[in-house]
Design an enzyme around this catalytic site. Structure first.
Site, short mmCIF file in Angstrom:
data_model
loop_
_atom_site.label_atom_id
_atom_site.label_comp_id
_atom_site.label_asym_id
_atom_site.label_seq_id
_atom_site.Cartn_x
_atom_site.Cartn_y
_atom_site.Cartn_z
N GLY A 187 0.84 -1.19 0.00
CA GLY A 187 0.00 0.00 0.00
C GLY A 187 0.87 1.24 0.00
O GLY A 187 2.07 1.18 -0.26
N HIS A 480 5.51 30.15 -17.02
CA HIS A 480 6.31 29.23 -17.84
C HIS A 480 7.79 29.50 -17.59
O HIS A 480 8.19 30.65 -17.48
CB HIS A 480 5.99 29.45 -19.32
CG HIS A 480 6.85 28.62 -20.24
ND1 HIS A 480 6.63 27.29 -20.45
CD2 HIS A 480 7.95 28.96 -21.00
CE1 HIS A 480 7.53 26.82 -21.31
NE2 HIS A 480 8.35 27.83 -21.64
#
Length: 501
Positions: A187, A480
């Protein structure tokens, strides 16, 4: 603090000083209530001392080691060694700084902190057992908040009392970096710690009884994790059941780099396991554990058991407070965190739901404020989750599979980090961003798999909480080159307006 025989009185008694408990204490005290906070160990609880913080501290260090191994790919020559003692000291310094901060906040806001364990004697009285036989202290309270958390589940045949059987807490002590480590349970905790130890130098074998691992992630994410496991040399065994272990003594040890051998070893006389002599294929030390599985024996130096957590209510005597639990032992509450006894609250892991510290934070605020007389409730639309493995996995809201299971008609949009300038500049192009939205383009869920996924998911949480549409998100200019562009690019692809993938 010297404790007397006469009971103390308080407006609010809080049992457990973890992320839910100390937040509840700070909120109630800020609102003018007299607050006593009882913690059996240190403020910050399991999350700060044996969970979230130490694991992420060590994972951060392990990522440095792994990045160094691949530095040649970008033209750098780097060598690393792991100094376990210094790494452990750094981890403890991080924990210590945060713990001191919590202590300061409690002192500044007038919270009385008592170290000890609490036991209900009635719905309005508790007895505090002080450490080291220092006595007992009765507390009479107007309201109480139970924030005792959870503990690792122990499976038959693998007792945590054995020095080489680890819970997640033991693994984060970083007593050593074992040459070989078996992780039982694939898990999210097993994945995080298994990847961490693999990067630090252990040969890791992960054993999962189910036919698949990480059942709450989609197939594409699972494929990326499988790819990364192969790169790290992690051996994943699915549909594999553990049956116990034997302790062996090696008669002729082998160097790890020296290849395989067929050394003979016998059963340790102190072991309560059965079976005769074992054949040890890879030797690193003078002793080993042979883990018996449905697929044969796996030899290891330590075994880490990560099969889940259960509520920690040991010794609370909830029956004397007349507080009810469900069939799994979790304490049921309403949206204001009240139990069936309206003046007694439960928050965090002991209440159930996703066992996450940030959920406990909000529940602590709700319980603390409600206990102080405010009309508040837990009404979050989504609870984000982050898995700090490699690649990092973060999600908020519904996945596509979950939405379809609920009978919802949904659409999706996706953006791969292979098309992200920032991700490629980081040499981290594996992964993607995926958005799930309703037919009217309301955002229902976002999944991010890749670099800094946990840092990026907060923007998606805000969008879902505000009921934003895909158009809202796509029209928001993202800087960006950044990873956050992947979110807006996924939204644009959803709308059929994307240009970069």
């Amino acid at each position: 603090m010297v404790m007397g025989d006469l009971p103390q009185e308080t407006d609010v008694l809080i049992i457990g000083g973890g992320p839910g408990g100390y937040v509840a204490a700070l909120r109630a005290a800020t609102l003018g209530k007299k607050v006593i906070l009882v913690e059996k160990e240190k403020l910050g609880g399991m999350c700060l001392h044996y969970g979230c913080i130490p694991s992420k501290t060590l994972i951060h260090a392990a990522n440095f080691v792994e990045d160094a191994r691949h530095a040649e790919e970008i033209g750098l020559s780097v060598s690393t060694t792991v100094n376990v003692e210094k790494l452990r000291a750094w981890k403890q310094s991080v924990i210590g700084t945060l713990c001191t901060g919590i202590e300061h906040l409690c002192k500044k806001r007038g919270v009385t902190v008592i170290q000890g364990t609490a036991q209900f004697e009635s719905p309005n009285r508790a007895l505090i057992h002080l450490p080291d036989g220092a006595g007992k202290q009765g507390i009479e309270f107007g309201k109480a908040i139970i924030a005792t958390g959870s503990k690792s589940i122990e499976i038959p045949g693998f007792p945590f009392s054995h020095p080489r059987i680890w819970s997640s807490r033991d693994a984060l002590e970083l007593s050593e970096i074992p040459p070989r480590l078996v992780v039982i349970g694939a898990g999210y905790i097993g994945m995080e710690l298994g990847f961490m130890y693999a990067k630090l130098g252990s040969n890791v074998t992960m054993i999962e009884s189910l036919p698949s691992f990480m059942p709450h992630v989609d197939d594409e994410t699972r494929r990326l994790l499988e790819k990364r496991m192969k790169e790290l040399g992690v051996d994943l065994k699915l549909n594999c059941k553990v049956e116990g272990f034997t302790e062996t003594t090696v008669t002729a040890a082998t160097d790890r780099a020296g290849g395989k051998s067929n050394e003979k070893s016998g059963k340790n006389k102190n072991s309560n396991q059965t079976n005769g002599p074992e054949t040890l294929e890879i030797g690193a030390q003078d002793a080993a554990l042979a883990v018996k599985t449905s697929m044969g024996s796996v030899y290891t130096d330590y075994i880490l058991v990560c099969v889940g957590h259960k509520p920690f209510t040991d010794g609370l005597a909830l029956d004397k407070a007349r507080v009810l639990t469900d069939e799994r032992g979790f304490i049921a509450t309403n949206i204001s965190m009240q139990t069936n006894q309206p003046h007694i609250y439960a928050i965090g892991d002991v209440r159930g739901g996703p066992l996450l510290a940030h959920k406990a934070y909000l529940e602590g605020k709700v319980a603390g404020e409600h206990a102080a007389g405010q009309n508040v409730a837990f009404l979050a639309k989504v609870i984000p989750s982050v898995i700090f493995c490699d690649p990092e996995i973060a999600s908020a809201g519904l996945t596509e599979a979950e939405a379809k299971k609920q009978g919802l008609m949904v659409k999706t949009g996706r953006f791969p980090f292979q098309a992200s300038g920032r991700a490629l500049s980081m040499n981290a192009g594996d992964g993607f961003v995926k958005v799930v939205a309703s037919q009217d383009n309301t955002i229902l869920g976002v999944q991010i798999v890749g670099p800094d996924a946990g840092e990026l998911i907060g923007e998606a949480v805000l969008a879902i909480e505000l009921g934003a549409t895909v158009e809202d998100f796509a029209m928001s200019i993202h800087p960006h080159p950044t990873l956050s562009e992947g979110l807006s690019e996924a939204m644009e692809n959803f709308l059929g307006k994307g240009v970069h993938s």
